[in-house]
Design an enzyme around this catalytic site. Structure first.
Site, mmCIF file in Angstrom:
data_model
loop_
_atom_site.group_PDB
_atom_site.id
_atom_site.type_symbol
_atom_site.label_atom_id
_atom_site.label_comp_id
_atom_site.label_asym_id
_atom_site.label_seq_id
_atom_site.Cartn_x
_atom_site.Cartn_y
_atom_site.Cartn_z
ATOM 1 N N ASP A 9 0.880 -1.167 0.000
ATOM 2 C CA ASP A 9 0.000 0.000 0.000
ATOM 3 C C ASP A 9 0.919 1.219 0.000
ATOM 4 O OD1 ASP A 9 -2.342 1.618 0.245
ATOM 5 O OD2 ASP A 9 -1.915 1.808 2.388
ATOM 6 N N GLU A 69 -1.310 -1.490 -4.843
ATOM 7 C CA GLU A 69 -2.540 -0.729 -5.072
ATOM 8 C C GLU A 69 -2.281 0.393 -6.071
ATOM 9 O OE1 GLU A 69 -5.406 1.914 -2.329
ATOM 10 O OE2 GLU A 69 -5.112 -0.161 -1.642
ATOM 11 N N ASP A 141 -2.332 0.983 7.474
ATOM 12 C CA ASP A 141 -1.553 0.846 6.239
ATOM 13 C C ASP A 141 -1.144 -0.609 5.996
ATOM 14 O OD1 ASP A 141 -1.317 3.682 5.332
ATOM 15 O OD2 ASP A 141 -0.381 3.906 7.299
#
Length: 178
Positions: A9, A69, A141
């Site tokens: 991420d 992502e 996160d």
């Protein structure tokens, strides 16, 4: 066959990572955490920290596949550019270690993990906890990175099943028998 998957991420201040293992249809938690860049550092220094941090995670946990992502445009174009650079540093860290990288939107990740593409962070954390049988909710996160890895594990399982079905169809002359 066991497959170790690293989810990322990306973020300029904090980049989350999550490592899972797919064993058949089961998912097992391996590790998760955050790579933090110095807030007072220059942009090149912060990107170097992210690049080297991702490389260290790969070297430590030896994943076979990675999922990152995809970043979308935010209201603030400057923030979008900085986030894109952080994402680029993370991807460079992965490909420098010869990992195949797959990319997923936040909508795809949330849909795969929560079943709802507009789920909030708490819902993602909770479902990651349940899916990986963790004792508590992971940090936000890290949870997003684990969710990305889970999304990839599910997508690659579906892709493999689809490939097996296509092979079966070819062997049967293009049609399925009932």
């Amino acid at each position: 066959m066991n497959t170790r998957i690293l989810g990322i991420d990306p973020g300029l201040r904090v980049t989350g990572f999550g490592v899972i293992e797919r064993i058949g249809t089961q998912l097992r938690y391996v590790a998760s955490g955050c790579i933090r860049s110095p807030q007072d550092g220059s942009l090149p220094e912060r990107l170097r920290v992210l690049l080297e941090g991702v490389q260290q995670v790969v070297d430590t946990y030896s994943p076979q596949e990675a999922a990152v992502e995809i970043v979308f445009v935010n209201v603030n174009p400057q923030s979008t550019l900085l986030l894109g650079q952080a994402r680029g540093a993370a991807i460079c860290g992965l490909v420098s270690r010869a990992l195949p990288v797959s990319e997923y939107t936040a909508l795809q990740v949330k849909q795969a993990v929560v079943g709802y593409g507009k789920a909030n962070k708490e819902q993602v954390q909770h479902m990651v906890r349940r899916l990986l049988d963790l004792p508590g909710d992971p940090q936000a996160d890290a949870a997003d990175a684990l969710a990305c890895a889970i999304c990839h594990a599910n997508a690659s399982s579906l892709k493999a099943a689809h490939g097996e079905l296509a092979d079966l169809r070819r062997r049967r002359g293009g049609r399925m028998m009932r």
